[in-house]
Structures are given as structure tokens and as C-alpha cells.
Design an enzyme around this catalytic site. Structure first.
Site, PDB file in Angstrom:
ATOM      1  N   ARG A  49      42.927  81.647  82.357  1.00 47.39           N
ATOM      2  CA  ARG A  49      42.306  82.666  82.330  1.00 47.39           C
ATOM      3  C   ARG A  49      43.453  83.813  82.847  1.00 47.39           C
ATOM      4  O   ARG A  49      43.358  85.198  82.498  1.00 47.39           O
ATOM      5  CB  ARG A  49      41.256  82.873  83.465  1.00 47.39           C
TER       6      ARG A  49
ATOM      7  N   LYS B 168      21.543  70.334  78.417  1.00 49.71           N
ATOM      8  CA  LYS B 168      19.977  70.585  78.532  1.00 49.71           C
ATOM      9  C   LYS B 168      19.626  71.544  77.313  1.00 49.71           C
ATOM     10  O   LYS B 168      20.133  72.512  77.017  1.00 49.71           O
ATOM     11  CB  LYS B 168      19.596  71.235  79.698  1.00 49.71           C
TER      12      LYS B 168
ATOM     13  N   GLY C  63      31.638  76.941  78.839  1.00 49.24           N
ATOM     14  CA  GLY C  63      32.756  76.427  79.649  1.00 49.24           C
ATOM     15  C   GLY C  63      33.175  75.067  79.099  1.00 49.24           C
ATOM     16  O   GLY C  63      34.283  74.705  79.191  1.00 49.24           O
TER      17      GLY C  63
ATOM     18  N   GLY D 229      29.377  81.713  80.847  1.00 52.89           N
ATOM     19  CA  GLY D 229      27.807  82.078  80.934  1.00 52.89           C
ATOM     20  C   GLY D 229      27.938  83.471  79.833  1.00 52.89           C
ATOM     21  O   GLY D 229      26.990  83.772  79.192  1.00 52.89           O
TER      22      GLY D 229
HETATM   23  P1  ADP Z   1      29.022  74.323  78.005  1.00 57.13           P
HETATM   24  O1  ADP Z   1      29.517  74.318  79.251  1.00 57.13           O
HETATM   25  O2  ADP Z   1      29.903  74.233  77.065  1.00 57.13           O
HETATM   26  O3  ADP Z   1      27.810  75.098  77.693  1.00 57.13           O
HETATM   27  P2  ADP Z   1      26.958  72.377  78.669  1.00 57.13           P
HETATM   28  O4  ADP Z   1      27.189  72.775  80.264  1.00 57.13           O
HETATM   29  O5  ADP Z   1      25.718  72.431  78.349  1.00 57.13           O
HETATM   30  O6  ADP Z   1      28.036  72.724  77.813  1.00 57.13           O
HETATM   31  O7  ADP Z   1      26.814  70.730  78.632  1.00 57.13           O
HETATM   32  C1  ADP Z   1      28.008  69.996  78.921  1.00 57.13           C
HETATM   33  C2  ADP Z   1      27.860  68.618  79.470  1.00 57.13           C
HETATM   34  O8  ADP Z   1      26.883  68.001  78.846  1.00 57.13           O
HETATM   35  C3  ADP Z   1      29.122  67.721  79.554  1.00 57.13           C
HETATM   36  O9  ADP Z   1      29.295  67.387  81.001  1.00 57.13           O
HETATM   37  C4  ADP Z   1      28.660  66.586  78.824  1.00 57.13           C
HETATM   38  O10 ADP Z   1      28.986  65.433  79.805  1.00 57.13           O
HETATM   39  C5  ADP Z   1      27.186  66.619  78.941  1.00 57.13           C
HETATM   40  N1  ADP Z   1      26.588  65.804  77.947  1.00 57.13           N
HETATM   41  C6  ADP Z   1      26.761  65.841  76.568  1.00 57.13           C
HETATM   42  N2  ADP Z   1      26.166  64.768  75.876  1.00 57.13           N
HETATM   43  C7  ADP Z   1      25.441  64.008  76.844  1.00 57.13           C
HETATM   44  C8  ADP Z   1      24.734  63.040  76.851  1.00 57.13           C
HETATM   45  N3  ADP Z   1      24.195  62.497  75.601  1.00 57.13           N
HETATM   46  N4  ADP Z   1      24.105  62.535  77.973  1.00 57.13           N
HETATM   47  C9  ADP Z   1      24.474  63.053  79.253  1.00 57.13           C
HETATM   48  N5  ADP Z   1      25.141  64.259  79.300  1.00 57.13           N
HETATM   49  C10 ADP Z   1      25.854  64.735  78.107  1.00 57.13           C
HETATM   50 MG    MG Z   2      28.640  73.861  81.241  1.00 53.13          MG
END
Ligand code: ADP
Ligand code: MG
Length: 405
Positions: A39, A200, A355, A378
Site C-alpha cells: 500500500r 462465504k 483482500g 472491502g
Molecule cells: P476475499 O478477501 O478475496 O474477498 P474471502 O475473504 O471471501 O476472499 O475468502 C478467502 C478465504 O476463503 C481464504 O482464506 C480461503 O482459505 C477460504 N476458502 C476458499 N475456499 C475454501 C474452501 N473450499 N473451504 C474453506 N475455506 C475456503
Molecule cells: Mg477476505
């Protein structure tokens, strides 16, 4: 979104420029050293441009969540040292962000110099967007540059509040983020493919709902795939499922079919009994179901092929959320292969938001191979949700009028 003024539209020579940057970087818990300076690096073009034009760059940022008190754990002092090294020029640091000490430091500045103020969230007024506090921040400056895309989804004193007192223009990072992400939500070139993963469904409902209106194809991976698959009656074993979101998943699937969006769910998954490196793994076809005791931790090889074929002719790709537990190499293959497929798409605009998704693309060394990796976790999500962004709305429009859309 109305066109916004940027750094290039304003006179900077001799001006005191209050620059809202996003220096919310991770620090080592024991030494306090900056452990990831992405950053800081991202803000340098804006800072350099201001100083080269003879402006006085007064940098203001938050770091962490000090809860409105002066917690030395969250000082920006070490960030000043790192910036100094990166930019190759002295960076003065002052232990407050408003008040006489700051006024003195600013009045001592010569054209082209850089000053970093202490963590603006040491004052609770910052996040409350308190008007008197915003006035105090604005008092020692002539113009405001907002380069903190990471907080653009929040209306705080140091980004939106000061715009009541100073003309607020976009820095280069903000400009690029807004340009790339608004293209993805306003006028993407087709075929437009959205890849969604992560932990999620509930975190991504807003993004799915908004992008269902625009995308041609939506590819689903990550843990959220299992909520959709369970909603379709598949056995998902011990995979992460949000049981209270099954109905919602069905609604999304219905909506996709009404909108004629190609909603692509995985056909196989890499499964294991626990989330740990080096454990026994099995590739399971989704039609066969995942046995009890096993959980899906990555998309399988057939799904990777399927996704690659859905990406081949894409002109715009937005990706949010890793496709598996990429932090562990055993379950990183799906995310890595799809990241490579994106990197290979040279005639497409490829945008990574979120992130952990940004962390994944960095881990694979592919950040330079895509069109844009958003620095705002976010903020990029809220932008993809089509939400109003107070830290962008507050920027002056090129028409000279404010808040016109
Ligand atoms: P971002 O920060 O890019 O928006 P998220 O915070 O929604 O992404 O999700 C990232 C997390 O999802 C990672 O820590 C990853 O380990 C987890 N993840 C991805 N696939 C799975 C899975 N099949 N089971 C459990 N956790 C998962
Ligand atoms: Mg995340």
C-alpha cells in the site's frame, strides 16, 4: 458516476496539499516493522507527482483499529521510515494529525517536502466524520488529494469530511481504482465473466446480485460453492456450508436462469479430512457426492478445465474470492491455474478485487500480468456491489458541481 477531478487538473506549486493515503499496512507484532509495504508503494506515484510539481505533501492515514485513542501500537512512525527508504527522500513525521505541533511542522515545510501525520484514527472524531475535526484537518492545507481507495466506502473526516472545506481531487491510485472498477460495473465489454470464490456466500450476496445484472457467466468456486451444491441436493460431506443460506442460494440460481446468466458450478473438488498441509487428498466428482468426514478444499482438475473454457473468449473478467484454501499449497492449485489463465488473457480487461484474492495473485507472482489488482478489500467489494462510495462522491466533479451523478 460523474467524472471526477484528479491531481492533474489542479495547480500544486507552493500549495499545502493534504493527501489522504491508505497506509493501513500490517506491522510485525514484536518489532513494529512494516511486513507488507504494497500500500505504501501504491501511493508513491501520487506523492512524487505532488513533490515534483512543487507542492508540500502532507500525508494523513489511518492504521489498524486504535478505537479512537492514542495507542502507540498503531503509530505510523515506522511507515515514515519505510516510505523514506522507498521514495529516496526525507519524510518528516509529526506525532499528531491536528493542532499546534502540526501547524508548526507544516509552516516549516518547503516546496517539494513530505510530512507524514500521526494516525488519524487516534481521534474518534475521524470515523464519526465530525465536522469540527474535519475543519481542523483542513485548516493547515490549501487542497485535498484523496488517494485512499481502501477507505472510499467510508465517509470519514479525512476523506469525505474535509471536502466541505477544501477542493478534493483524486490521486492516481484512486483514479485507477475508480476507472477500472466502474468499467466493470458500468460498461464492461462482453463476454463478461465473473469468478467468485472465498469463504462465504453471505459475504458476496451483494456482489452476486449486482453482477447477475451485468455478467454473461458467473463461475463459482471456494467454500461458497458447497452452499450452492447442497441447495441443489448434492452431498457435500463436511465441506463448509451456510445452512441458513440454502434458500438464498436457490433464489440466486433461479435468478441466474431467468437472466440467462451462465451460472457455472464446479464438477469436481479436491477433498481432504482436514485443512492441513501434506494430508491425504482425493478428487471427488460432485455427481458422486463428497463422503462424510471429507471436505472440499479446492476445485478439481475437471472444473479447472471447464473454467478455462469459460474464460477463453472473455473480454472482461472480474475475480473476487480464492477458489480454494490457497494458503496451503496442496489446495492452491485451482486458484493458481485460474490465475494463470487470467494472466494469459491478453485481449481482456482482468480485474482482481478482495483482500485474500489480491494476496493469492501476489503469492503466485502474477499481479503484474492482470489489468488491475485492487488495493481495497472491502472498498472493492462495495464498489462491485454497486453501492454508493462516500469517499468517491466527495471528490469534486469535473463540471465543478458536487454530488452530481
Ligand atoms: P476475499 O478477501 O478475496 O474477498 P474471502 O475473504 O471471501 O476472499 O475468502 C478467502 C478465504 O476463503 C481464504 O482464506 C480461503 O482459505 C477460504 N476458502 C476458499 N475456499 C475454501 C474452501 N473450499 N473451504 C474453506 N475455506 C475456503
Ligand atoms: Mg477476505
Amino acid at each position: 458516476m460523474a467524472k471526477k477531478l484528479t491531481l492533474k487538473d489542479v495547480e500544486l506549486k507552493g500549495k499545502r496539499v493534504l493527501v489522504r493515503v491508505d497506509f493501513n499496512v500490517p506491522l510485525d507484532k514484536t518489532t513494529g516493522e512494516v511486513t507488507d509495504d504494497t500500500r505504501i508503494v501504491a501511493a508513491i506515484p501520487t506523492i512524487e507527482y505532488i513533490t515534483e510539481k512543487g507542492g508540500k505533501a502532507i500525508l494523513v492515514s489511518h492504521l489498524g483499529r486504535p478505537k479512537g485513542s492514542k495507542d502507540p501500537k498503531y503509530t505510523l512512525k515506522n511507515v515514515a521510515f519505510r516510505l523514506e527508504k522507498l521514495i529516496g527522500k526525507p519524510v518528516k513525521f509529526v506525532g499528531d494529525c491536528i493542532g499546534p505541533e502540526v501547524e508548526k511542522a507544516v509552516s516549516d515545510m518547503k516546496d517539494g517536502e513530505i510530512l507524514l501525520l500521526e494516525n488519524v484514527r487516534f481521534y474518534p472524531e475521524e470515523e464519526k466524520n465530525n465536522p469540527e475535526f474535519a475543519a481542523k484537518l483542513a485548516a493547515f492545507a490549501d487542497i485535498h488529494v484523496n488517494d485512499a481507495f481502501g477507505t472510499a466506502h467510508r465517509g470519514h473526516a479525512s476523506n469525505a469530511g474535509v471536502a466541505a472545506h477544501l477542493v478534493s481531487v483524486a490521486g492516481f491510485l484512486m483514479e485507477k481504482e475508480v476507472e477500472m472498477l466502474s468499467m466493470a460495473i458500468e460498461n464492461p465489454e462482453h463476454p463478461y465473466v465473473v469468478i467468485l470464490g472465498g469463504a462465504k456466500v453471505s459475504d458476496k450476496i451483494g456482489v452476486i446480485t449486482n453482477l447477475l445484472e451485468k455478467a454473461d457467466r458467473i463461475l463459482i468456486g471456494g467454500a461458497m460453492m458447497f452452499t450452492f451444491l447442497k441447495a441443489l441436493g448434492r452431498n457435500v460431506g463436511d465441506s463448509l456450508v451456510e445452512d441458513d443460506k440454502l434458500e438464498l442460494a436457490r433464489e440466486i440460481l433461479d435468478k441466474a436462469s431467468i437472466k440467462k446468466v451462465d451460472f457455472v458450478l464446479p464438477v469436481d473438488a479436491v477433498t481432504a479430512r482436514e485443512i492441513a498441509p501434506g494430508v491425504e487428498k482425493k478428487v471427488v466428482m460432485i455427481d458422486d457426492g463428497i463422503p462424510a468426514g471429507w471436505k472440499g478444499l479446492d476445485i478439481g482438475p475437471k472444473t479447472v478445465e471447464l473454467f478455462e473454457s469459460k474464460l477463453a473468449d472473455a473480454k472482461t473478467v472480474v475475480w473476487n474470492g480464492p477458489l480454494g484454501v490457497f494458503e496451503i499449497d496442496d489446495f492452491a492449485k485451482g486458484t493458481e491455474t485460474i490465475a494463470k489463465a487470467l494472466a494469459a488473457l491478453k485481449n481482456a480487461v482482468t480485474i482482481i478485487g478482495g483482500g485474500d484474492s489480491a494476496a493469492a495473485i501476489n503469492k503466485f507472482g502474477l499481479a503484474g500480468e492482470v489489468s488491475h489488482v485492487s488495493t481495497g478489500g472491502g472498498a472493492s467489494l462495495e464498489m462491485l456491489e454497486g453501492r454508493e462510495m462516500p469517499g468517491i462522491e466527495s471528490l469534486a466533479n469535473t463540471t465543478g458541481k458536487k454530488n452530481e451523478d
